[in-house]
Design a protein around this motif. Structure first.
Motif, mmCIF file in Angstrom:
data_model
loop_
_atom_site.group_PDB
_atom_site.id
_atom_site.type_symbol
_atom_site.label_atom_id
_atom_site.label_comp_id
_atom_site.label_asym_id
_atom_site.label_seq_id
_atom_site.Cartn_x
_atom_site.Cartn_y
_atom_site.Cartn_z
ATOM 1 N N ARG A 43 0.865 -1.184 0.000
ATOM 2 C CA ARG A 43 0.000 0.000 0.000
ATOM 3 C C ARG A 43 0.898 1.230 0.000
ATOM 4 O O ARG A 43 2.069 1.159 0.377
ATOM 5 C CB ARG A 43 -0.959 0.013 1.196
ATOM 6 N N TRP A 44 0.345 2.376 -0.377
ATOM 7 C CA TRP A 44 1.101 3.623 -0.289
ATOM 8 C C TRP A 44 1.063 4.128 1.151
ATOM 9 O O TRP A 44 0.010 4.086 1.817
ATOM 10 C CB TRP A 44 0.518 4.666 -1.240
ATOM 11 N N THR A 45 2.197 4.590 1.623
ATOM 12 C CA THR A 45 2.317 5.041 3.010
ATOM 13 C C THR A 45 3.116 6.329 3.066
ATOM 14 O O THR A 45 3.998 6.572 2.224
ATOM 15 C CB THR A 45 3.023 3.985 3.869
ATOM 16 N N PHE A 285 13.746 7.692 8.683
ATOM 17 C CA PHE A 285 12.608 7.277 7.869
ATOM 18 C C PHE A 285 12.040 8.497 7.143
ATOM 19 O O PHE A 285 11.991 9.596 7.708
ATOM 20 C CB PHE A 285 11.524 6.638 8.738
ATOM 21 N N TYR A 286 11.580 8.288 5.921
ATOM 22 C CA TYR A 286 11.040 9.387 5.111
ATOM 23 C C TYR A 286 10.097 8.793 4.076
ATOM 24 O O TYR A 286 9.836 7.583 4.075
ATOM 25 C CB TYR A 286 12.182 10.166 4.437
ATOM 26 N N HIS A 287 9.559 9.627 3.189
ATOM 27 C CA HIS A 287 8.734 9.084 2.113
ATOM 28 C C HIS A 287 9.100 9.736 0.780
ATOM 29 O O HIS A 287 9.672 10.827 0.737
ATOM 30 C CB HIS A 287 7.228 9.239 2.399
ATOM 31 N N ASN A 288 8.778 9.023 -0.301
ATOM 32 C CA ASN A 288 8.906 9.571 -1.645
ATOM 33 C C ASN A 288 7.689 9.139 -2.457
ATOM 34 O O ASN A 288 6.759 8.539 -1.907
ATOM 35 C CB ASN A 288 10.222 9.120 -2.302
ATOM 36 N N GLY A 289 7.692 9.421 -3.746
ATOM 37 C CA GLY A 289 6.536 9.080 -4.583
ATOM 38 C C GLY A 289 6.862 8.075 -5.662
ATOM 39 O O GLY A 289 6.364 8.179 -6.784
ATOM 40 N N ARG A 302 0.454 9.792 -3.546
ATOM 41 C CA ARG A 302 0.570 8.349 -3.333
ATOM 42 C C ARG A 302 2.046 8.056 -3.029
ATOM 43 O O ARG A 302 2.816 7.699 -3.906
ATOM 44 C CB ARG A 302 0.090 7.562 -4.562
ATOM 45 N N ARG A 303 2.396 8.223 -1.760
ATOM 46 C CA ARG A 303 3.802 8.154 -1.366
ATOM 47 C C ARG A 303 4.142 6.815 -0.731
ATOM 48 O O ARG A 303 3.265 6.016 -0.432
ATOM 49 C CB ARG A 303 4.109 9.322 -0.411
ATOM 50 N N SER A 304 5.437 6.581 -0.541
ATOM 51 C CA SER A 304 5.897 5.305 0.000
ATOM 52 C C SER A 304 7.052 5.552 0.968
ATOM 53 O O SER A 304 7.943 6.362 0.709
ATOM 54 C CB SER A 304 6.333 4.370 -1.133
ATOM 55 N N VAL A 305 7.030 4.830 2.087
ATOM 56 C CA VAL A 305 8.012 5.009 3.152
ATOM 57 C C VAL A 305 9.323 4.317 2.806
ATOM 58 O O VAL A 305 9.334 3.205 2.273
ATOM 59 C CB VAL A 305 7.449 4.474 4.484
ATOM 60 N N ALA A 306 10.426 4.984 3.148
ATOM 61 C CA ALA A 306 11.767 4.467 2.925
ATOM 62 C C ALA A 306 12.605 4.734 4.171
ATOM 63 O O ALA A 306 12.170 5.450 5.087
ATOM 64 C CB ALA A 306 12.398 5.122 1.697
#
Length: 334
Positions: A43-45, A285-289, A302-306
């Motif tokens: 899922r997007w997070t 921890f951060y997010h990108n798209g 619609r981002r995703s955790v990295a």
């Protein structure tokens, strides 16, 4: 115009393992886990918020599923014991679980204090007030169940500003002596002490003025040094958020700007930091798209955790972080 967190059910899930769920109750092991970025691909997070309890790291996030705007309907949780294999605990709370909220599960943070777990959230306040507000829920485990700890918002939108999203992005630090502090805000950054009950402000908030501050503050402490990491933007030359930080010898300050920690997130206006130490190492921890699910590409909605490792210098400053596909993985990425 603010861009922010993430949520809502997505059209696809990762293939599940054929074995029975392991880990905490209500959990589902993820099959494709390898520790590479993005960490979760079912899922997007967005807006990651880590919490360590015992030998397990929990990661809380909003569930993105927007098209042309943010759509954020619930908060989800994952956990790990090794930063490689993650367990999906699914959605554990919605903003409408607060009777004063109409929705929009923006950035949040979970903290433990006195054996209980306090979940600080951003949500849309119902009319006639309207605007964003900060609430707090409480539970007896990292996964709840959680209930509204007050029956009302902890922080209501600041009428002294032109933004209806002034009161967003709560971050809480519980100091070594048990004193808790809450920071929050978009464009204006506020800091306040919490009462021992963790659900009331202990006095009026103080406004902090940090270089290029925009939103998404995150408090952490390492040794005797306090850190305030945040999404920054320098206009007009900078188009998307970056992550900057400041340090202080105490929560009373003074706060010294230390520069940018990492640059813009790929394919996303926003970037949101969460920092935690786990089993002797520090993680960012951060997010990108960048995540595509069932052929549908990621985006700033619609981002995703990295995650990446943090390296500290001898003076306590953090070395600049490069955002990578490898992330914290020690093996090859799939």
């Amino acid at each position: 115009m603010i861009r922010r967190a993430a949520l809502a059910a997505t059209a696809a899930t990762l293939a599940l393992t054929g074995c029975a769920p392991s880990g905490p109750q209500g959990a589902t092991p993820l099959a494709a886990a390898d520790g590479c970025n993005p960490l979760f691909r079912n899922r997007w997070t967005a807006d990651p918020a880590p919490l360590v309890t015992g030998d397990r790291l929990y990661l809380y996030a909003g569930h993105d599923n927007g098209e042309e705007h943010f759509r954020i309907d619930e908060w989800v949780a994952y956990s790990t014991t090794d930063m490689k294999t993650w367990t999906d605990h699914g959605a554990f709370m919605k903003p409408t679980d607060f009777t004063w909220s109409t929705g929009e599960a923006w950035a949040s943070q979970m903290v433990e204090h006195g054996g209980r777990y306090y979940f600080y959230v951003t949500a849309q306040h119902a009319k006639p007030h309207g605007g964003k507000a900060i609430g707090v829920a409480v539970g007896d485990s990292p996964l709840g169940p959680f209930t509204d700890a007050r029956g009302s918002a902890l922080v209501l939108d600041n009428k002294d500003t032109w933004r209806t999203w002034s009161d967003i992005d709560p971050t809480v630090l519980v100091d070594d002596d048990g004193t808790a502090y809450l920071a929050w805000g978009n464009s204006n950054l506020y800091l306040a002490k919490l009462k021992p009950n963790m659900i009331e402000l202990d006095g009026p908030p103080q406004e902090l003025h940090l270089t290029n501050y925009l939103e998404g503050p995150w408090l952490h402490k390492r040794g005797d040094l306090y850190y305030l990491t945040y999404a920054s933007i320098k206009e007009p030359e900078q188009k998307n958020e970056r992550i900057s930080y400041a340090t202080a010898p105490s929560m009373a300050g003074p706060w010294t700007y230390r520069g940018e920690l990492t640059g813009e997130a790929e394919n996303s206006f926003t970037i949101h930091a969460g920092i935690e130490q786990f089993k002797g190492e520090w993680y960012f921890f951060y997010h990108n798209g960048l995540l595509t699910i069932d052929g549908k590409p990621g985006s700033q909605y619609r981002r995703s955790v990295a995650a990446e490792r943090i390296v500290y210098n001898g003076d306590g400053t953090m070395q600049p972080i490069t955002q990578t596909r490898q992330g914290v993985a020690t093996g090859p990425c799939r």
